[in-house]
Design a protein around this motif. Structure first.
Motif, PDB file in Angstrom:
ATOM      1  N   CYS A  83     -47.635  34.843  60.874  1.00 38.04           N
ATOM      2  CA  CYS A  83     -47.804  35.733  59.714  1.00 38.04           C
ATOM      3  C   CYS A  83     -48.098  34.935  58.448  1.00 38.04           C
ATOM      4  O   CYS A  83     -49.004  35.266  57.676  1.00 38.04           O
ATOM      5  CB  CYS A  83     -46.546  36.575  59.500  1.00 38.04           C
ATOM      6  N   ILE A  84     -47.315  33.888  58.225  1.00 41.02           N
ATOM      7  CA  ILE A  84     -47.486  33.074  57.019  1.00 41.02           C
ATOM      8  C   ILE A  84     -48.851  32.404  57.011  1.00 41.02           C
ATOM      9  O   ILE A  84     -49.524  32.330  55.971  1.00 41.02           O
ATOM     10  CB  ILE A  84     -46.352  32.040  56.914  1.00 41.02           C
ATOM     11  N   LYS A  88     -49.531  36.932  55.363  1.00 42.33           N
ATOM     12  CA  LYS A  88     -48.945  38.266  55.466  1.00 42.33           C
ATOM     13  C   LYS A  88     -47.460  38.225  55.127  1.00 42.33           C
ATOM     14  O   LYS A  88     -46.711  37.395  55.663  1.00 42.33           O
ATOM     15  CB  LYS A  88     -49.117  38.830  56.884  1.00 42.33           C
ATOM     16  N   ALA A  89     -47.019  39.111  54.259  1.00 47.37           N
ATOM     17  CA  ALA A  89     -45.605  39.233  53.918  1.00 47.37           C
ATOM     18  C   ALA A  89     -44.822  39.660  55.147  1.00 47.37           C
ATOM     19  O   ALA A  89     -45.330  40.392  56.001  1.00 47.37           O
ATOM     20  CB  ALA A  89     -45.427  40.252  52.795  1.00 47.37           C
ATOM     21  N   VAL A  90     -43.558  39.199  55.220  1.00 50.22           N
ATOM     22  CA  VAL A  90     -42.761  39.377  56.444  1.00 50.22           C
ATOM     23  C   VAL A  90     -41.391  39.977  56.145  1.00 50.22           C
ATOM     24  O   VAL A  90     -40.676  39.516  55.255  1.00 50.22           O
ATOM     25  CB  VAL A  90     -42.545  38.032  57.159  1.00 50.22           C
ATOM     26  N   LEU A  91     -41.049  41.002  56.922  1.00 44.56           N
ATOM     27  CA  LEU A  91     -39.684  41.518  57.006  1.00 44.56           C
ATOM     28  C   LEU A  91     -39.272  41.294  58.454  1.00 44.56           C
ATOM     29  O   LEU A  91     -39.742  41.986  59.354  1.00 44.56           O
ATOM     30  CB  LEU A  91     -39.650  43.015  56.646  1.00 44.56           C
ATOM     31  N   CYS A  92     -38.385  40.298  58.674  1.00 47.73           N
ATOM     32  CA  CYS A  92     -38.050  39.884  60.039  1.00 47.73           C
ATOM     33  C   CYS A  92     -36.655  40.316  60.417  1.00 47.73           C
ATOM     34  O   CYS A  92     -35.695  40.076  59.683  1.00 47.73           O
ATOM     35  CB  CYS A  92     -38.173  38.371  60.174  1.00 47.73           C
ATOM     36  N   GLU A  93     -36.534  40.917  61.594  1.00 46.14           N
ATOM     37  CA  GLU A  93     -35.226  41.356  62.073  1.00 46.14           C
ATOM     38  C   GLU A  93     -34.260  40.180  62.186  1.00 46.14           C
ATOM     39  O   GLU A  93     -34.651  39.039  62.354  1.00 46.14           O
ATOM     40  CB  GLU A  93     -35.356  42.044  63.449  1.00 46.14           C
ATOM     41  N   LYS A  94     -32.972  40.515  62.104  1.00 44.76           N
ATOM     42  CA  LYS A  94     -31.932  39.507  62.342  1.00 44.76           C
ATOM     43  C   LYS A  94     -31.838  39.271  63.857  1.00 44.76           C
ATOM     44  O   LYS A  94     -32.304  40.104  64.638  1.00 44.76           O
ATOM     45  CB  LYS A  94     -30.594  39.975  61.739  1.00 44.76           C
ATOM     46  N   ALA A  95     -31.278  38.155  64.256  1.00 44.87           N
ATOM     47  CA  ALA A  95     -31.060  36.976  63.455  1.00 44.87           C
ATOM     48  C   ALA A  95     -32.425  36.397  63.076  1.00 44.87           C
ATOM     49  O   ALA A  95     -33.382  36.447  63.858  1.00 44.87           O
ATOM     50  CB  ALA A  95     -30.238  35.957  64.232  1.00 44.87           C
ATOM     51  N   PHE A  96     -32.492  35.849  61.871  1.00 47.02           N
ATOM     52  CA  PHE A  96     -33.761  35.421  61.295  1.00 47.02           C
ATOM     53  C   PHE A  96     -34.521  34.494  62.236  1.00 47.02           C
ATOM     54  O   PHE A  96     -35.718  34.687  62.492  1.00 47.02           O
ATOM     55  CB  PHE A  96     -33.471  34.730  59.961  1.00 47.02           C
ATOM     56  N   THR A  97     -33.834  33.491  62.749  1.00 44.73           N
ATOM     57  CA  THR A  97     -34.411  32.576  63.736  1.00 44.73           C
ATOM     58  C   THR A  97     -33.305  32.189  64.724  1.00 44.73           C
ATOM     59  O   THR A  97     -32.184  32.667  64.618  1.00 44.73           O
ATOM     60  CB  THR A  97     -34.961  31.290  63.070  1.00 44.73           C
ATOM     61  N   GLN A  98     -33.610  31.290  65.654  1.00 43.88           N
ATOM     62  CA  GLN A  98     -32.590  30.820  66.593  1.00 43.88           C
ATOM     63  C   GLN A  98     -31.584  29.911  65.909  1.00 43.88           C
ATOM     64  O   GLN A  98     -30.410  29.896  66.265  1.00 43.88           O
ATOM     65  CB  GLN A  98     -33.234  30.052  67.743  1.00 43.88           C
ATOM     66  N   ASN A  99     -32.066  29.127  64.933  1.00 46.68           N
ATOM     67  CA  ASN A  99     -31.203  28.119  64.314  1.00 46.68           C
ATOM     68  C   ASN A  99     -31.672  27.779  62.907  1.00 46.68           C
ATOM     69  O   ASN A  99     -32.735  28.251  62.458  1.00 46.68           O
ATOM     70  CB  ASN A  99     -31.146  26.856  65.185  1.00 46.68           C
ATOM     71  N   THR A 100     -30.894  26.958  62.233  1.00 46.82           N
ATOM     72  CA  THR A 100     -31.171  26.610  60.835  1.00 46.82           C
ATOM     73  C   THR A 100     -32.478  25.852  60.683  1.00 46.82           C
ATOM     74  O   THR A 100     -33.234  26.089  59.735  1.00 46.82           O
ATOM     75  CB  THR A 100     -30.021  25.763  60.265  1.00 46.82           C
ATOM     76  N   GLU A 104     -35.303  26.947  58.060  1.00 48.26           N
ATOM     77  CA  GLU A 104     -35.721  26.107  56.924  1.00 48.26           C
ATOM     78  C   GLU A 104     -37.222  25.854  56.952  1.00 48.26           C
ATOM     79  O   GLU A 104     -37.879  25.873  55.900  1.00 48.26           O
ATOM     80  CB  GLU A 104     -34.948  24.788  56.958  1.00 48.26           C
ATOM     81  N   GLU A 105     -37.775  25.639  58.141  1.00 51.60           N
ATOM     82  CA  GLU A 105     -39.218  25.421  58.251  1.00 51.60           C
ATOM     83  C   GLU A 105     -40.002  26.655  57.820  1.00 51.60           C
ATOM     84  O   GLU A 105     -41.008  26.553  57.111  1.00 51.60           O
ATOM     85  CB  GLU A 105     -39.577  25.048  59.690  1.00 51.60           C
ATOM     86  N   ILE A 106     -39.530  27.830  58.239  1.00 56.05           N
ATOM     87  CA  ILE A 106     -40.211  29.076  57.887  1.00 56.05           C
ATOM     88  C   ILE A 106     -40.173  29.314  56.383  1.00 56.05           C
ATOM     89  O   ILE A 106     -41.199  29.652  55.750  1.00 56.05           O
ATOM     90  CB  ILE A 106     -39.568  30.270  58.627  1.00 56.05           C
ATOM     91  N   LEU A 107     -39.025  29.135  55.772  1.00 57.70           N
ATOM     92  CA  LEU A 107     -38.890  29.413  54.342  1.00 57.70           C
ATOM     93  C   LEU A 107     -39.635  28.391  53.496  1.00 57.70           C
ATOM     94  O   LEU A 107     -40.159  28.724  52.422  1.00 57.70           O
ATOM     95  CB  LEU A 107     -37.413  29.495  53.960  1.00 57.70           C
ATOM     96  N   LYS A 108     -39.714  27.157  53.967  1.00 56.32           N
ATOM     97  CA  LYS A 108     -40.523  26.148  53.275  1.00 56.32           C
ATOM     98  C   LYS A 108     -42.004  26.526  53.331  1.00 56.32           C
ATOM     99  O   LYS A 108     -42.723  26.444  52.329  1.00 56.32           O
ATOM    100  CB  LYS A 108     -40.310  24.774  53.915  1.00 56.32           C
ATOM    101  N   ALA A 109     -42.460  26.975  54.499  1.00 53.29           N
ATOM    102  CA  ALA A 109     -43.856  27.403  54.648  1.00 53.29           C
ATOM    103  C   ALA A 109     -44.155  28.621  53.778  1.00 53.29           C
ATOM    104  O   ALA A 109     -45.228  28.720  53.184  1.00 53.29           O
ATOM    105  CB  ALA A 109     -44.153  27.717  56.113  1.00 53.29           C
ATOM    106  N   ALA A 110     -43.193  29.547  53.690  1.00 53.04           N
ATOM    107  CA  ALA A 110     -43.365  30.740  52.858  1.00 53.04           C
ATOM    108  C   ALA A 110     -43.524  30.344  51.400  1.00 53.04           C
ATOM    109  O   ALA A 110     -44.374  30.889  50.677  1.00 53.04           O
ATOM    110  CB  ALA A 110     -42.165  31.664  53.031  1.00 53.04           C
ATOM    111  N   GLU A 111     -42.718  29.380  50.962  1.00 55.27           N
ATOM    112  CA  GLU A 111     -42.807  28.918  49.566  1.00 55.27           C
ATOM    113  C   GLU A 111     -44.134  28.211  49.308  1.00 55.27           C
ATOM    114  O   GLU A 111     -44.791  28.454  48.290  1.00 55.27           O
ATOM    115  CB  GLU A 111     -41.638  27.969  49.285  1.00 55.27           C
ATOM    116  N   GLN A 112     -44.535  27.369  50.236  1.00 56.31           N
ATOM    117  CA  GLN A 112     -45.792  26.625  50.070  1.00 56.31           C
ATOM    118  C   GLN A 112     -47.003  27.546  50.026  1.00 56.31           C
ATOM    119  O   GLN A 112     -47.987  27.255  49.340  1.00 56.31           O
ATOM    120  CB  GLN A 112     -45.950  25.615  51.205  1.00 56.31           C
TER     121      GLN A 112
END
Length: 325
Positions: A83-84, A88-100, A104-112
């Motif tokens: 999506c990123i 494309k903007a994302v509303l992702c079901e919980k749990a957000f990912t399998q692990n931290t 962190e990689e997803i949110l860094k990519a979203a910011e970039q």
């Protein structure tokens, strides 16, 4: 706002019904599944304009404003990356990912890439959250230094619960609500956690018990599991009484009692379509503002909860395929 859904399962159906109830503010424009036939059946059922047999194809559609991800936890990371990459903007079901690490990689990519990404932990977006907080802070049950919360369903027949390759287990599916309930009302300043667990033959947690100690002196006692049904209550224990929240997974009311079990106050929470509408409407507002995170579930809070769950799974020895904790 045009919403595209990735995944055509039961949670996606709830979202489709939800958005139909707020059709003046948003609509489900597209559905994508790895099976075109399944996507077409879903589109027909909910009168959706576009059906796609691949996620990639839907993400190329310029009319899609927000993507709701309704796949198993194990797929969230790759789905969000895709999506990123397509802005494309994302509303992702919980749990957000399998692990931290994945989060962190997803949110860094979203910011970039300046893309809105948020976790769909619906209880954080609902109006019940503020009503509960205001009630507890009013002092009606005195000083509150302990809460308990449980969330158990009899759903061991669901593959997503028991299969490690789907990031199964009670914690990521159910315990995440208990942890969010505790941190929403007691904060993030945690001193330590104690826990116990019962594992399935497949190596995931089927029952867990967590005691969370806060530096303020407050304590949260939490349990979740998928082999039996519980009352799903959240209870705040105060010096002058206690308050009971009905169903921490989708709160319907709060009732306050004194130390003699006499009812002091009862509040029914506002009528809802399903409860999912609040996260959708917040995404709509935040997109309009050009921001990349929702105030009801900030990125740092998603990471904080993921770290708590990682630490618990590490203690329990619950590791998913290809993962290092």
């Amino acid at each position: 706002m045009n919403i595209g859904i990735i995944g055509a399962g039961s949670i996606a159906r709830i979202m489709a019904r939800t958005v139909a109830a707020i059709s003046d503010k948003a609509k489900i424009y597209a559905i994508a599944s790895r099976s075109l036939e399944k996507a077409q059946e879903f589109a027909k059922e909910f009168n959706i304009e576009k059906a796609y047999g691949s996620y990639e194809e839907m993400l190329k559609d310029p009319a899609v404003d927000l993507v709701y991800i309704a796949t198993p936890h194990s797929q969230h990371y790759q789905n969000m990356k895709l999506c990123i990459a397509n802005r494309k903007a994302v509303l992702c079901e919980k749990a957000f990912t399998q692990n931290t690490k994945e989060a962190e990689e997803i949110l860094k990519a979203a910011e970039q890439n300046n893309v809105l990404v948020t976790e769909a932990i619906w209880t954080r977006y609902m109006p019940s959250r503020k009503i509960i907080m205001d009630t507890i802070n009013s002092g009606i049950i005195g000083r509150v230094d302990h809460l308990s919360a449980n969330l158990h369903y009899s759903i061991e027949n669901k593959e997503r619960m028991t299969r490690p390759e789907l990031a199964g287990g009670a914690l990521l599916d159910l315990g995440v609500y208990c942890l969010n309930f505790a941190t929403m009302f007691f904060g993030d300043d945690i001193e330590k956690m104690d826990s116990s667990v019962a594992l399935t033959d497949t190596g995931v947690d089927k029952f867990n018990s967590m005691t969370v100690f806060f530096k303020s002196g407050k304590i949260a006692s939490l349990t979740s599991g998928f082999t039996n049904r519980s009352d799903r209550k959240g209870i705040f224990h105060g010096s002058n009484g206690y308050a009971v929240v009905e169903n921490i997974n989708n709160p319907s009311s709060i009732t306050c009692y004194d130390t003699n079990d006499v009812e002091l106050k009862h509040i029914d929470f506002p009528e809802i379509a399903t409860g999912y509408e609040y996260e959708v409407l917040e995404c709509r507002d935040i997109l309009a503002q050009g921001k990349i995170e929702c105030p009801s579930m900030p990125h740092e809070e998603t990471i904080f909860i993921m770290k708590l769950m990682d630490s618990l799974r590490k203690e329990w020895g619950v590791v998913y395929p290809g993962e290092k904790l």
